[in-house]
Design an enzyme around this catalytic site. Structure first.
Site, PDB file in Angstrom:
ATOM      1  NE  ARG A   1       6.979   5.119 -10.978  1.00  0.00           N
ATOM      2  CZ  ARG A   1       7.526   6.052 -10.206  1.00  0.00           C
ATOM      3  NH1 ARG A   1       7.500   5.926  -8.890  1.00  0.00           N
ATOM      4  NH2 ARG A   1       8.116   7.096 -10.732  1.00  0.00           N
TER       5      ARG A   1
ATOM      6  CG  ASP B   1       8.657   9.712  -8.579  1.00  0.00           C
ATOM      7  OD1 ASP B   1       9.262   9.020  -9.389  1.00  0.00           O
ATOM      8  OD2 ASP B   1       8.432   9.374  -7.406  1.00  0.00           O
TER       9      ASP B   1
ATOM     10  CD  GLU C   1     -23.058  -7.303  -5.988  1.00  0.00           C
ATOM     11  OE1 GLU C   1     -23.047  -8.538  -6.193  1.00  0.00           O
ATOM     12  OE2 GLU C   1     -23.260  -6.474  -6.879  1.00  0.00           O
TER      13      GLU C   1
ATOM     14  N   PRO D   1     -12.361  -2.616  -0.665  1.00  0.00           N
ATOM     15  CG  PRO D   1     -14.378  -1.958  -1.637  1.00  0.00           C
ATOM     16  CD  PRO D   1     -13.545  -3.160  -1.353  1.00  0.00           C
TER      17      PRO D   1
HETATM   18  C1  ABV Z   1     -11.707  -4.937  -4.650  1.00  0.00           C
HETATM   19  N1  ABV Z   1     -12.938  -1.546  -4.814  1.00  0.00           N
HETATM   20  S1  ABV Z   1     -10.695  -2.396  -3.997  1.00  0.00           S
HETATM   21  C2  ABV Z   1     -12.779  -5.656  -5.139  1.00  0.00           C
HETATM   22  N2  ABV Z   1     -11.534   0.200  -4.063  1.00  0.00           N
HETATM   23  C3  ABV Z   1     -13.937  -5.025  -5.536  1.00  0.00           C
HETATM   24  C4  ABV Z   1     -14.056  -3.658  -5.456  1.00  0.00           C
HETATM   25  C5  ABV Z   1     -12.982  -2.910  -4.960  1.00  0.00           C
HETATM   26  C6  ABV Z   1     -11.818  -3.559  -4.570  1.00  0.00           C
HETATM   27  C7  ABV Z   1     -11.809  -1.096  -4.313  1.00  0.00           C
END
Ligand code: ABV
Length: 244
Positions: A154, A169, A116, A88
């Site tokens: 794609r 698209d 985590e 994230p």
């Molecule tokens: C990778 N949440 S990418 C691993 N938005 C754990 C949670 C996570 C990612 C994302």
């Protein structure tokens, strides 16, 4: 194009890769996706992939060794690999990055974390890039890896049938897609816009462009701002604004 996914849940990603368009792209040999079990690169009898965090706190942290071991064993040449860590905290993935990746010449390796966190040394000293697919927290990097492979695959010539081009698209021209209709012409009293039944192809193209522009302006003003309008677009935008 060659992809690899490193995960402690290979079965999660195999399921998605074994169906529909991605399955066919693999069968046709246009893409390949190798799935590797991170636990196979541990050295202790319990196949440990995580440990307690230095400094304390809740949750576990994924150990760096198994990630470094698999990368150094399977992709020893830095010039022949691109290591992507899903997180994230990563840079936000979008259609532009998908298009760049579809032209990538080296194997793309996705490292999936669970729990985590992953030891910071993986992102700092092993990954070439940290990528996020959106501002929400998932339970692991498996879905983000699949999302990226799907969006990239794609765009590679031959993956979609010739009748389905990725050039039309949503997002490919920076605008949201226009509304689509198929038979029946009257569904539970709800009709189809007259222009689509008119046979007037110039009018149909103009209507579709107007719908795309209007929806993008309403729902995604930042996207609409980035769109570079043609002289015809300028005319349609004027019309939309007059109708407000
Ligand atoms: C990778 N949440 S990418 C691993 N938005 C754990 C949670 C996570 C990612 C994302």
């Amino acid at each position: 194009m060659k992809f690899s996914i490193v995960t402690i849940f290979p079965e999660m990603v195999q399921a998605y890769l074994g169906a529909s368009i991605i399955k066919r792209a693999i069968q046709k040999g246009i893409i390949s996706v190798a799935v590797h079990n991170l636990r196979d690169y541990t050295t202790d009898k319990h196949k440990t992939v995580d440990d307690y965090p230095y400094g304390g706190g809740a949750g576990m942290v994924m150990k760096p060794e198994p990630f470094f071991t698999i990368v150094e064993e399977r992709w020893p040449s830095k010039e022949e690999r691109k290591i992507i860590l899903l997180s994230p905290k990563g840079r936000l993935f979008g259609q532009e990055r998908a298009l760049e990746m579809s032209r990538e010449q080296v194997e793309i390796v996705f490292l999936c974390g669970r729990y985590e966190a992953i030891d910071e040394r993986v992102s700092e000293h092993l990954a070439d890039e940290e990528i996020s697919i959106g501002d929400y927290v998932l339970t692991g990097g498996e879905l983000p890896s699949l999302v990226i492979i799907d969006a990239v695959a794609r765009l590679i010539p031959g993956v979609l049938g010739d009748s389905r081009s990725s050039e039309e698209d949503s997002f490919s021209c920076g605008l949201l897609d226009y509304p689509h209709y198929t038979r029946p012409e009257n569904f539970r009293g709800i009709g189809v816009p007259d222009v689509l039944l008119s046979g007037n192809h110039r009018e149909i193209e103009r209507w579709r462009k107007k719908q795309s522009l209007k929806l993008t302006m309403e729902r995604r003003p930042a996207l609409a701002e980035r769109h570079v309008p043609t002289p015809e677009d300028e005319d349609i935008i004027k019309e939309i604004k007059e109708e407000l």
